[in-house]
Every structure is written in C-alpha cells, then in structure tokens.
Write a protein that holds these residues in place. Structure first.
Motif, PDB file in Angstrom:
ATOM      1  N   ALA A  36       0.810  -1.319  -0.021  1.00  0.00           N
ATOM      2  CA  ALA A  36       0.335  -0.347  -0.396  1.00  0.00           C
ATOM      3  C   ALA A  36       0.627   0.809  -0.315  1.00  0.00           C
ATOM      4  N   ASN A  37       1.795   1.597   0.838  1.00  0.00           N
ATOM      5  CA  ASN A  37       2.919   2.670   0.443  1.00  0.00           C
ATOM      6  C   ASN A  37       3.621   2.444  -0.507  1.00  0.00           C
ATOM      7  N   LEU A  38       3.959   1.648  -1.789  1.00  0.00           N
ATOM      8  CA  LEU A  38       4.493   1.828  -2.129  1.00  0.00           C
ATOM      9  C   LEU A  38       3.283   2.109  -3.395  1.00  0.00           C
ATOM     10  N   ILE A  39       2.335   1.993  -3.487  1.00  0.00           N
ATOM     11  CA  ILE A  39       1.511   2.054  -4.002  1.00  0.00           C
ATOM     12  C   ILE A  39       1.142   3.949  -3.982  1.00  0.00           C
ATOM     13  N   ASN A  40       0.840   3.882  -2.714  1.00  0.00           N
ATOM     14  CA  ASN A  40       0.194   5.037  -2.193  1.00  0.00           C
ATOM     15  C   ASN A  40       1.193   6.705  -2.961  1.00  0.00           C
ATOM     16  N   LEU A  43       3.524   3.873  -6.791  1.00  0.00           N
ATOM     17  CA  LEU A  43       3.767   3.005  -8.018  1.00  0.00           C
ATOM     18  C   LEU A  43       2.700   2.284  -8.612  1.00  0.00           C
ATOM     19  N   PRO A  44       2.382   2.177  -9.522  1.00  0.00           N
ATOM     20  CA  PRO A  44       0.946   1.842 -10.484  1.00  0.00           C
ATOM     21  C   PRO A  44       1.061   0.621 -10.371  1.00  0.00           C
ATOM     22  N   PRO A  45      -0.182   0.011  -9.527  1.00  0.00           N
ATOM     23  CA  PRO A  45      -1.028  -1.170  -9.026  1.00  0.00           C
ATOM     24  C   PRO A  45      -0.674  -2.350 -10.005  1.00  0.00           C
ATOM     25  N   ARG A  46      -0.272  -2.527 -11.347  1.00  0.00           N
ATOM     26  CA  ARG A  46       0.175  -3.090 -11.856  1.00  0.00           C
ATOM     27  C   ARG A  46       0.360  -3.402 -12.272  1.00  0.00           C
ATOM     28  N   LEU A  65      -5.999  -5.171   1.098  1.00  0.00           N
ATOM     29  CA  LEU A  65      -5.120  -3.816   0.636  1.00  0.00           C
ATOM     30  C   LEU A  65      -6.178  -2.774   0.002  1.00  0.00           C
ATOM     31  N   LEU A  66      -7.049  -2.967  -0.375  1.00  0.00           N
ATOM     32  CA  LEU A  66      -7.986  -1.917  -0.993  1.00  0.00           C
ATOM     33  C   LEU A  66      -8.079  -1.010   0.030  1.00  0.00           C
ATOM     34  N   HIS A  67      -8.639  -1.077   0.995  1.00  0.00           N
ATOM     35  CA  HIS A  67      -8.466  -0.543   1.911  1.00  0.00           C
ATOM     36  C   HIS A  67      -7.916   0.577   1.895  1.00  0.00           C
ATOM     37  N   LEU A  68      -6.236   0.439   1.780  1.00  0.00           N
ATOM     38  CA  LEU A  68      -5.241   1.095   2.387  1.00  0.00           C
ATOM     39  C   LEU A  68      -4.860   1.888   1.001  1.00  0.00           C
ATOM     40  N   ILE A  69      -5.026   1.679   0.055  1.00  0.00           N
ATOM     41  CA  ILE A  69      -4.723   2.299  -0.964  1.00  0.00           C
ATOM     42  C   ILE A  69      -5.807   3.728  -1.627  1.00  0.00           C
ATOM     43  N   ASP A  70      -5.040   4.683  -1.791  1.00  0.00           N
ATOM     44  CA  ASP A  70      -5.295   5.748  -2.476  1.00  0.00           C
ATOM     45  C   ASP A  70      -6.990   5.415  -3.647  1.00  0.00           C
ATOM     46  N   GLY A  71      -8.226   5.962  -2.893  1.00  0.00           N
ATOM     47  CA  GLY A  71      -9.164   5.300  -3.906  1.00  0.00           C
ATOM     48  C   GLY A  71      -9.398   5.857  -5.480  1.00  0.00           C
ATOM     49  N   GLU A  72      -8.345   6.582  -5.505  1.00  0.00           N
ATOM     50  CA  GLU A  72      -7.897   7.082  -6.974  1.00  0.00           C
ATOM     51  C   GLU A  72      -7.086   6.102  -8.264  1.00  0.00           C
ATOM     52  N   ALA A  73      -6.489   5.730  -7.518  1.00  0.00           N
ATOM     53  CA  ALA A  73      -5.386   4.769  -7.928  1.00  0.00           C
ATOM     54  C   ALA A  73      -5.443   3.780  -9.060  1.00  0.00           C
ATOM     55  N   ALA A  74      -4.593   4.704 -10.135  1.00  0.00           N
ATOM     56  CA  ALA A  74      -4.899   3.144 -11.722  1.00  0.00           C
ATOM     57  C   ALA A  74      -4.756   1.831 -11.141  1.00  0.00           C
ATOM     58  N   GLY A  75      -5.876   0.791 -10.969  1.00  0.00           N
ATOM     59  CA  GLY A  75      -6.328  -0.076 -11.098  1.00  0.00           C
ATOM     60  C   GLY A  75      -5.857  -0.731 -10.006  1.00  0.00           C
ATOM     61  N   THR A  76      -6.423  -2.378 -10.252  1.00  0.00           N
ATOM     62  CA  THR A  76      -5.706  -2.927  -8.843  1.00  0.00           C
ATOM     63  C   THR A  76      -4.740  -3.683  -9.057  1.00  0.00           C
ATOM     64  N   PRO A  77      -3.672  -4.257  -7.769  1.00  0.00           N
ATOM     65  CA  PRO A  77      -2.739  -5.133  -8.358  1.00  0.00           C
ATOM     66  C   PRO A  77      -3.260  -6.380  -8.231  1.00  0.00           C
ATOM     67  N   ASN A  78      -1.807  -6.821  -8.765  1.00  0.00           N
ATOM     68  CA  ASN A  78      -1.905  -8.954  -9.470  1.00  0.00           C
ATOM     69  C   ASN A  78      -1.999  -9.132  -7.755  1.00  0.00           C
ATOM     70  N   ILE A  79      -2.903 -10.278  -7.602  1.00  0.00           N
ATOM     71  CA  ILE A  79      -3.153 -10.152  -6.085  1.00  0.00           C
ATOM     72  C   ILE A  79      -3.524 -12.140  -6.625  1.00  0.00           C
ATOM     73  N   LEU A  80      -2.036 -13.387  -6.684  1.00  0.00           N
ATOM     74  CA  LEU A  80      -2.638 -14.475  -6.995  1.00  0.00           C
ATOM     75  C   LEU A  80      -2.096 -15.901  -6.910  1.00  0.00           C
ATOM     76  N   THR A  81      -2.693 -16.979  -7.197  1.00  0.00           N
ATOM     77  CA  THR A  81      -1.824 -17.642  -6.331  1.00  0.00           C
ATOM     78  C   THR A  81      -1.022 -18.246  -7.765  1.00  0.00           C
ATOM     79  N   PHE A  82       0.351 -18.790  -7.396  1.00  0.00           N
ATOM     80  CA  PHE A  82       1.520 -19.722  -8.119  1.00  0.00           C
ATOM     81  C   PHE A  82       0.622 -19.949  -9.727  1.00  0.00           C
TER      82      PHE A  82
END
Length: 497
Positions: A36-40, A43-46, A65-82
């Motif tokens: 969240a710190n990086l995105i805020n 750093l673009p979430p992508r 994470l979505l509760h911590l990042i700025d609402g205007e951040a472009a897109g959402t980060p990739n949170i996945l299993t391998f």
C-alpha cells in the motif's frame, strides 16, 4: 499500530528481502501495508504482483489492500496464487505457452484416469507398480523436471535407478507414458493443474520467448511471495525466471507442513544464497499466550537445518498444555467425551467445544462415544459442490463450448449420446480432431441425430454464456435428452436455438 520490526518491513521499498515471519507475528499486515505504501507513493498497481498459497488468502489480501490504497489509484494490483498466475499467462499467450488457443483445464480426477490408462499400456498393471510411477510422477512435477531435456532425463535416471527395484527400462517406460500424456493434452488443447506452473516454466525459458520474458520482468517491478515455505521447486524456479528488481519472500521454515506433497522449505535458504536479500525477522507472536508459544518454540529448536529465529509471546500466562496418552482410539474418544461432560456439569454447553482430528476415519470412534454418552454433536465437513453430477456436467459443457477438442470433457457428456462410448468418441476425434461432435457419416441415424442435437446445443451454449449452462446442467434429465434440443422455440431445453 506497527511495532518497530514490522515498521522496518513496511518501510522496505526496493531490493530483494526475506521476511522470516513466525506464527501470529503480523506478516500479512506487513505485506499489505508495505505494498500500500508503494502504491500510495506512486507505483502503479499493475506493476505489483503478490503470490500466495490459496485463493482464500488472495481474497483476504486484496480486501485489506484496497482499504489502504488511495481510491484514485489506477487499477488494482495482481494478487494471485502461483497457479492463477500461470493460468493468466496461458490465457493471454497460449501460442507462446505451447497451446493453439486458450486451453481447458482438466478436473482433479481426469489426469489420474488418463495416466492410469496410458501407463497400463506401458506395462504398469500391478498395484505396487502404479504406486511407484505415481510417486515418480509427483516428484517430477514438484521438482520442475522437463521430459524433453537431456540434462533432466540424466538427473532422473541418477535419482531413480535401482529405487523400488526399477531398472533403466522401467524408468524409460514410465517417462514414455508421461510424454504420451503430454502429447494427448496438447492434441486436445487441455492442461492439468500442474501445467499451470510447468508450461510457463518451460516456455518462458525458450530462446524464442526471451522478448516475452523481458517484458514480463519489466512489468513486475515488485513481487511478494507469501507462505514461501510451502512452495515447491517448480514454483521457485518460475519465480527465478520472472524476478525483476524486487522480490520479497515471506515465510517460516518452522511452519512447513506440506513436504509430503513436494514443498521445499529449503527454498528460503536458496533464496538467501541466490538473491542476497535483506533479512527481517518477525518473532513476536501476538496470537497465542506464553504457555503455547514457549513450549512450541522449545520443541521446534530440535529441527535441523533451520533458519535461526526465536519466537516469543506478546501475551503472558495462559493455560498450560496437557498431553494425554491413551491405549487405543476408543479409549481416547471416551476420555475426550468425559472431559467435555465434566465441563458441562460446571455450566458449559456442547457448543463451547471443538474436537479437531487429522483424518475423517478418526471421527468414527468420537461419534460413537458422543452417541453413547448422549452428548449432542455436529460433524462439520465441507461439501465439494464440483463433485456433484450436475456440476460436473455444467463444467464439461462449458469446457466443450469453449474448446470443442476437449476429449476428457466430451467423455463426461457421453451419457447424452446413446450408442457412443469412449472408443467411438476416439474414432470421431481422429476423424475430426478440432470438433469431434461435428463428425459426419460414422454413426447410425438415431445416434447421429443425437450427436447433431448435442453439437447444436453446445454451440448455442457457447454463444449464450455460463448462466444458460447453469440452467442446462440443473434442468431435469428429460430436458437434456438430445432429441428435444431440436424442437425449435418450444424446446424443453433451456438452451434452445
């Protein structure tokens, strides 16, 4: 509020890092707050990839994470299993990953059945022979071995020659069967769960795909791997391939419980040797009291070849651990029930207690003891919805709609085609590999009529989408009989024309 050790991790911005995180130490909080710190900070979430062990953990991380990042951040980060990460690669780059188009995924039963049939033809018929090849196959998958690489074949021979009485001919027969299975999957444009790791691992390393690999590395500027002690060698090798400027591994070799299915907690040490990361330790347990953490820590120190750490509890006190030894399972079950009854006599209720066991078989003596004592109980078990016949039909229909060459899925639909068995279906596939249901002139008239109707309904299903597939699978059996599919607008089939 973060403690000083957690704050150090959250403040780590760039460069490889290893976080040795004990149980209850706030590792997820650290991982999520750091990203969240990086995105805020811009750093673009992508450019962020967070890899973890289960879909449930992915959901939890994403929500936090979505509760911590700025609402205007472009897109959402990739949170996945391998495996989900590998599947995305297959969907977006199928030809680069060894498939013509986006493939279907075999269910958990189909790979074993296909391999059994192939290996029986190679001479593996006795039960112990089947167990031996299954052990070999699981090892190959978990270790990331590729069956078309001379170096890997040599290593396989060195490891398995003489084991379980195997000679070189037996090993070669098994490997030949595994290759046939790979060819079958490629010809029918399907993959199994293991391919979601192995195909990217194989194809990203090819010289002709170096441009794709470089683009991938450039787009994944910050990678976090959670529960790293549970990753196998193949997953670690895939991480090595895609690693860019920052990889953060989070894990604890003391908490490794999946070695029996191929996990490699020593990957943490390998990461230290190969990546030279900054090392952080989260050793304070906020979840359990001293009475739990201290003896557990003392016991775990007997493990050999572990990364040194000193877990300790934030909470003092706690009830002492009690260890009871019993003659047999019936005696144990009665003692458990008596202990619960004793507490109930002092005002507790049955709902205040939970009895945990490792295998379903252990529930039998416990249930018998509760029944004999008249203590009400409830067995909590998950119901695997996808094992229901209706769900299997739904998945099979959608798989065929998206991939007409999916032979294992077509096999699930044979009950709708009177007179068509596996052998006939194989002949249809040989005659018209891209769409066996479209084959003509090979069946009796009534069977051909049913085949045509099923083909038409699957085609309609492909156009209409998954909601119609649900109605189709849950409808009554008569509505799914092939002749009704062609009765026009008044068809009993929800799919229709």
């Amino acid at each position: 509020m973060l403690d000083k050790h957690q704050q150090q991790i959250v403040s780590h911005r760039q460069g490889h890092a290893l976080i040795l995180a004990g149980a209850g130490s706030g590792k997820t909080t650290c991982a999520v707050n750091r990203v969240a710190n990086l995105i805020n900070s811009g750093l673009p979430p992508r450019y962020v990839l967070m890899l973890t062990f289960t879909n449930k953990a992915c959901t939890e991380m994403r929500e936090r994470l979505l509760h911590l990042i700025d609402g205007e951040a472009a897109g959402t980060p990739n949170i996945l299993t391998f495996h989900k990460f590998g599947y995305r690669l297959l969907l977006r780059q199928p030809t680069r990953m060894g498939r013509n188009v986006a493939p279907s995924i075999l269910n958990e039963v189909e790979p074993q059945r296909l391999l059994n049939n192939i290996l029986k033809a190679e001479g593996f018929r006795a039960k112990h022979e089947q167990e031996n090849w299954q052990t070999l196959y699981a090892w190959l998958i978990n270790e990331g071995f590729l069956l078309d690489t001379d170096k890997h074949i040599s290593a396989i021979m060195d490891r398995w020659l003489g084991k379980n009485g195997w000679d070189s001919g037996t090993i070669e027969a098994a490997l030949r069967g595994f290759r046939q299975y790979d060819i079958y999957k490629r010809n029918t444009n399907v993959v199994d769960f293991d391919d979601l790791i192995l195909l990217p691992l194989k194809h990203l390393a090819l010289p002709e795909n170096q441009d794709l690999l470089l683009r991938l590395r450039g787009s994944l500027r910050d990678i976090t791997v959670d529960e790293a002690q549970d990753n196998n060698m193949a997953q670690y090798m895939l991480l090595q391939l895609i690693a860019g400027e920052t990889v953060v591994m989070i894990g604890d070799d003391d908490q490794s419980i999946y070695r029996w299915r191929g996990s490699r907690p020593d990957n943490l040490k390998r990461f230290v040797e190969e990546f030279g990361p900054a090392i952080y330790k989260l050793e304070r347990n906020y979840r359990s009291p001293h009475s739990i953490v201290a003896p557990a820590s003392q016991l775990i120190r007997h493990n050999t070849d572990r990364l040194e750490k000193n877990p300790h509890a934030f909470q003092a006190g706690g009830a002492p651990i009690a260890l009871h030894l019993h003659r047999n399972e019936e005696h144990m079950a009665k003692a458990v029930v008596q202990q619960i009854q004793k507490a109930m006599n002092h005002g507790r209720t049955p709902g205040d207690f939970a009895v945990l066991y490792r295998t379903n078989a252990m529930a039998r003596p416990l249930e018998a003891a509760f029944l004999q004592a008249g203590v009400p109980y409830e067995v909590r078990q998950g119901i695997d919805l996808l094992k229901r016949a209706e769900a299997r039909m739904l998945v099979a229909a959608m798989r065929v709609a998206m991939n007409p060459a999916d032979m294992p899925a077509l096999t699930h639909l044979l009950g709708m085609l009177p007179g068509v068995g596996p052998k006939t279906l194989e002949k249809l596939h040989q005659a018209h590999a891209q769409d066996p249901l479209y084959a003509r002139g090979m069946l009796p008239p009534k069977t051909q009529e049913a085949m045509d109707a099923l083909h038409d309904s699957i085609e309609a299903l492909r156009k209409k989408g998954p909601l119609d597939a649900t109605d189709w699978a849950l409808g009554d059996q008569k509505a799914r009989q092939a002749p009704s599919f062609r009765e026009g607008k008044d068809s009993a089939s929800p799919v229709g024309d």
